[in-house]
Design a protein around this motif. Structure first.
Motif, mmCIF file in Angstrom:
data_model
loop_
_atom_site.group_PDB
_atom_site.id
_atom_site.type_symbol
_atom_site.label_atom_id
_atom_site.label_comp_id
_atom_site.label_asym_id
_atom_site.label_seq_id
_atom_site.Cartn_x
_atom_site.Cartn_y
_atom_site.Cartn_z
ATOM 1 N N MET A 1 -3.565 16.610 15.197
ATOM 2 C CA MET A 1 -3.345 15.261 14.682
ATOM 3 C C MET A 1 -1.955 14.776 15.087
ATOM 4 S SD MET A 1 -3.130 13.977 10.737
ATOM 5 C CE MET A 1 -4.281 15.261 10.258
ATOM 6 N N THR A 5 -1.597 8.909 14.584
ATOM 7 C CA THR A 5 -2.838 9.002 13.818
ATOM 8 C C THR A 5 -2.546 9.121 12.324
ATOM 9 O OG1 THR A 5 -3.985 10.071 15.661
ATOM 10 C CG2 THR A 5 -4.951 10.330 13.476
ATOM 11 N N LEU A 6 -1.550 9.936 11.993
ATOM 12 C CA LEU A 6 -1.187 10.127 10.586
ATOM 13 C C LEU A 6 -0.664 8.829 9.967
ATOM 14 C CD1 LEU A 6 -0.834 11.981 8.168
ATOM 15 C CD2 LEU A 6 1.413 12.635 9.078
ATOM 16 N N ILE A 141 -9.589 13.408 12.098
ATOM 17 C CA ILE A 141 -9.543 14.845 12.339
ATOM 18 C C ILE A 141 -9.590 15.136 13.832
ATOM 19 C CG2 ILE A 141 -10.795 17.026 12.024
ATOM 20 C CD1 ILE A 141 -9.409 16.117 9.510
ATOM 21 N N ASP A 142 -8.677 15.969 14.295
ATOM 22 C CA ASP A 142 -8.676 16.431 15.684
ATOM 23 C C ASP A 142 -9.581 17.659 15.770
ATOM 24 O OD1 ASP A 142 -8.218 17.293 18.243
ATOM 25 O OD2 ASP A 142 -6.055 17.585 18.009
ATOM 26 N N SER A 145 -8.406 21.153 17.016
ATOM 27 C CA SER A 145 -7.486 21.955 16.201
ATOM 28 C C SER A 145 -8.208 22.417 14.935
ATOM 29 C CB SER A 145 -6.254 21.131 15.831
ATOM 30 O OG SER A 145 -5.593 20.653 16.990
ATOM 31 N N GLN A 147 -9.616 22.571 11.449
ATOM 32 C CA GLN A 147 -9.871 21.398 10.618
ATOM 33 C C GLN A 147 -9.407 21.569 9.173
ATOM 34 O OE1 GLN A 147 -13.830 19.750 11.031
ATOM 35 N NE2 GLN A 147 -14.018 20.491 13.130
ATOM 36 N N GLN A 150 -5.953 20.238 8.428
ATOM 37 C CA GLN A 150 -5.933 18.780 8.575
ATOM 38 C C GLN A 150 -6.538 18.100 7.350
ATOM 39 O OE1 GLN A 150 -6.775 17.199 12.722
ATOM 40 N NE2 GLN A 150 -7.585 19.276 12.971
ATOM 41 N N TYR A 151 -7.673 18.615 6.872
ATOM 42 C CA TYR A 151 -8.264 18.062 5.652
ATOM 43 C C TYR A 151 -7.303 18.208 4.468
ATOM 44 C CZ TYR A 151 -12.974 16.987 7.334
ATOM 45 O OH TYR A 151 -14.056 16.411 7.969
ATOM 46 N N LEU A 154 -4.567 15.467 4.955
ATOM 47 C CA LEU A 154 -5.111 14.127 4.727
ATOM 48 C C LEU A 154 -5.506 13.927 3.263
ATOM 49 C CD1 LEU A 154 -7.345 13.622 7.914
ATOM 50 C CD2 LEU A 154 -5.018 12.807 7.506
#
Length: 211
Positions: A1, A5-6, A141-142, A145, A147, A150-151, A154
């Motif tokens: 990410m 994007t963030l 989500i990328d 990479s 996940q 990232q979840y 986010l």
């Protein structure tokens, strides 16, 4: 990410969180009925509900609700019924003078436990929220990479933003108790109740994209 994007995600989350919904109206109502202490407990319940829904999406279980029409309809019916019942409770609730109530009988003020449980129930009984997270979060989500982290980022960011905005709604409710007359508080309570009924009606007639 990426950072871009963030930042886009954070901006979208602010816009989405600030839009009045059942948990926002409930934060204001809790502030009116029980002061900031009850409101904070309610916000904790709503945040816990969001965390549970985001975890469900991260585990891939959100696709089950998206694929199962009967499960979606059952959860939607429960959500509609609960919002209607909550609206009735708000409509009938007399305006509370928090300072006088605390001096006389703390039991007359909305308890933190009740505020927590009803906010948690509202958050979990809305299938639109689960489908929203299932549609919204994966866009940022990328897939190349891991996940899970990232979840986590986010989800934590959304809950933090949502919590701050709910605190604003709750503070508005507590200020309303200080400055509005009993008639004004009664009208504000009934306005929140009407908002709950409108959200219940929207949920009752809402159809998922593609259905």
């Amino acid at each position: 990410m990426t950072l871009d994007t963030l930042l886009l995600y954070l901006a979208a989350s602010v816009v989405l969180a600030i839009t009045p919904g059942p948990t926002m109206l409930l934060a204001m109502s809790n502030g009116i009925a029980g002061g900031m202490r009850a409101a904070v407990c309610g916000i904790a319940g709503a945040s816990a509900g969001s965390a549970i829904l985001i975890t469900i999406v991260a585990l891939g279980l959100g696709s089950l609700l998206a694929a199962s029409e009967w499960l979606f309809d059952a959860l939607r019916a429960a959500g509609v019924a609960y919002l209607v019942w909550l609206g009735i409770k708000m409509w009938r609730s007399p305006p509370v003078d928090i300072r006088a109530a605390l001096a006389a009988s703390p039991a007359d003020v909305l308890s933190g436990r009740v505020a927590f449980l009803r906010s948690l129930t509202v958050a979990l009984s809305n299938p639109k929220a689960l489908l929203f997270f299932a549609a919204f979060l994966p866009q940022f989500i990328d897939l190349a990479s891991p996940q899970g982290p990232q979840y986590l980022v986010l989800g934590a960011a959304f809950i933090a933003i949502d919590t701050c905005i709910m605190l604003g709604y709750a503070a508005a409710g507590t200020q309303a108790v200080r400055w509005l007359s009993r008639r004004g508080l009664r009208m504000l309570n009934r306005g929140c109740a009407a908002g709950m009924w409108m959200l219940a009606a929207t949920l009752a007639i809402w159809r998922r994209p593609g259905v």
